[in-house]
Scaffold this active site. Structure first.
Site, PDB file in Angstrom:
ATOM      1  N   GLU A  42      53.001 -18.877 -16.873  1.00  0.00           N
ATOM      2  CA  GLU A  42      53.835 -20.053 -16.628  1.00  0.00           C
ATOM      3  C   GLU A  42      52.969 -21.318 -16.702  1.00  0.00           C
ATOM      4  O   GLU A  42      51.845 -21.341 -16.203  1.00  0.00           O
ATOM      5  CB  GLU A  42      54.454 -19.914 -15.240  1.00  0.00           C
ATOM      6  CG  GLU A  42      55.369 -21.025 -14.799  1.00  0.00           C
ATOM      7  CD  GLU A  42      55.935 -20.780 -13.400  1.00  0.00           C
ATOM      8  OE1 GLU A  42      56.879 -21.496 -13.023  1.00  0.00           O
ATOM      9  OE2 GLU A  42      55.433 -19.870 -12.692  1.00  0.00           O
ATOM     10  N   LYS A 111      63.472 -22.957 -17.025  1.00  0.00           N
ATOM     11  CA  LYS A 111      63.561 -22.179 -15.781  1.00  0.00           C
ATOM     12  C   LYS A 111      64.759 -22.642 -14.949  1.00  0.00           C
ATOM     13  O   LYS A 111      64.921 -23.835 -14.678  1.00  0.00           O
ATOM     14  CB  LYS A 111      62.259 -22.339 -15.006  1.00  0.00           C
ATOM     15  CG  LYS A 111      62.138 -21.480 -13.755  1.00  0.00           C
ATOM     16  CD  LYS A 111      60.760 -21.676 -13.134  1.00  0.00           C
ATOM     17  CE  LYS A 111      60.548 -20.790 -11.922  1.00  0.00           C
ATOM     18  NZ  LYS A 111      59.188 -20.973 -11.343  1.00  0.00           N
ATOM     19  N   CYS A 144      58.977 -16.609 -13.770  1.00  0.00           N
ATOM     20  CA  CYS A 144      58.555 -16.475 -12.382  1.00  0.00           C
ATOM     21  C   CYS A 144      59.706 -16.180 -11.413  1.00  0.00           C
ATOM     22  O   CYS A 144      60.255 -15.082 -11.411  1.00  0.00           O
ATOM     23  CB  CYS A 144      57.761 -17.721 -11.977  1.00  0.00           C
ATOM     24  SG  CYS A 144      56.617 -17.441 -10.601  1.00  0.00           S
TER      25      CYS A 144
END
Length: 258
Positions: A42, A111, A144
């Site tokens: 990430e 995200k 994540c």
């Protein structure tokens, strides 16, 4: 079978040229070793523990930045999934991941589940995680904290993902001696219940006041860890039969849980 690699990168906040070189070196090393899917962490291009919005925005690049042409050249026969700070055309900053192959950027995912101070720096994405069809298999993309929502991984599996590639930065949390990181356990369980492979590329070491878990791992469709580089049968998980009388999706009774 496909060689998948979780490629280590240790970006330095503010060192834009150095980070570009580090990412390209990681891609080149993985591809030279035979990897055909390479997953970077990430925010691999810039680092994570930003002091404030200004510092985060200074690290941002657009989705059509020339940097991705360099990724494409380095990728050769491989597909690369890697995190970056995206300056959107709407002026917002996103925690994003790009899927890149020799043809260029295939897709950018923003995200959707932001962790802690990320909410002060980034705008959450509002589109479902994508699945990219490649010659190596169907790759779903998460970032994540997205992994901790079982409905998200189930949705990607139901839509046909063979592999869920997840750039992550997992801050180290306390756990009993000898135990796996809890995030790894979540991925193993999701892999087994959905019969889909996972490639999770994490940071190690530290950055400012954050210590990273160093939890990079590949998980096969039976839920077993396979190290950080492995030859995976990505298509095996398309058969969701668990026994002659059981099916991972066919046995679901969602009406009972509403």
């Amino acid at each position: 079978m496909t060689v998948v690699c979780c490629a280590p990168v240790a970006p330095v906040i503010g060192d834009h040229d150095g980070n570009r070189r580090r990412v390209l070196a990681a891609i080149a090393t993985a591809v030279a070793a035979g990897a055909r899917i390479v997953v970077l962490p990430e925010l691999a291009t810039c680092g994570y523990a930003f002091a404030d919005v200004a510092e985060a925005r200074a690290a941002g690049v657009a989705a059509d930045d020339p940097m991705f042409a360099e990724w494409a050249a380095a990728a050769g026969p491989a597909t690369v999934v890697g995190g970056f700070a995206e300056l959107g055309s709407d002026g917002s900053l996103y925690n994003s991941a790009a899927v890149v192959d020799a043809t260029g950027v295939r897709v950018v995912y923003r995200k959707t589940h932001l962790w802690d101070r990320e909410k002060l720096l980034f705008t959450p994405g509002d589109s479902a995680p994508p699945i990219v069809h490649t010659g190596h298999g169907r790759i779903g993309v998460l970032i994540c904290y997205d992994l901790e929502f079982p409905e998200v991984t189930r949705n990607l599996a139901e839509r046909g993902a063979d592999l869920i590639a997840a750039p992550v930065n997992w801050p180290l949390v306390d756990r009993p001696d000898g135990e796996h990181p809890p995030e790894t356990i979540i991925a193993m369980a999701a892999a087994r219940t959905n019969r889909v492979c996972f490639a999770i590329s994490d940071r190690s070491g530290g950055e400012r006041d954050v210590t990273w878990t160093g939890g990079s791992t590949l998980v096969d469709d039976h839920g077993w860890r396979r190290g950080t580089t492995a030859d995976l049968d990505l298509r095996r998980g398309r058969d969701k039969r668990l026994s002659p009388r059981n099916h991972a999706f066919g046995d679901r009774r969602p009406g009972l849980s509403r």
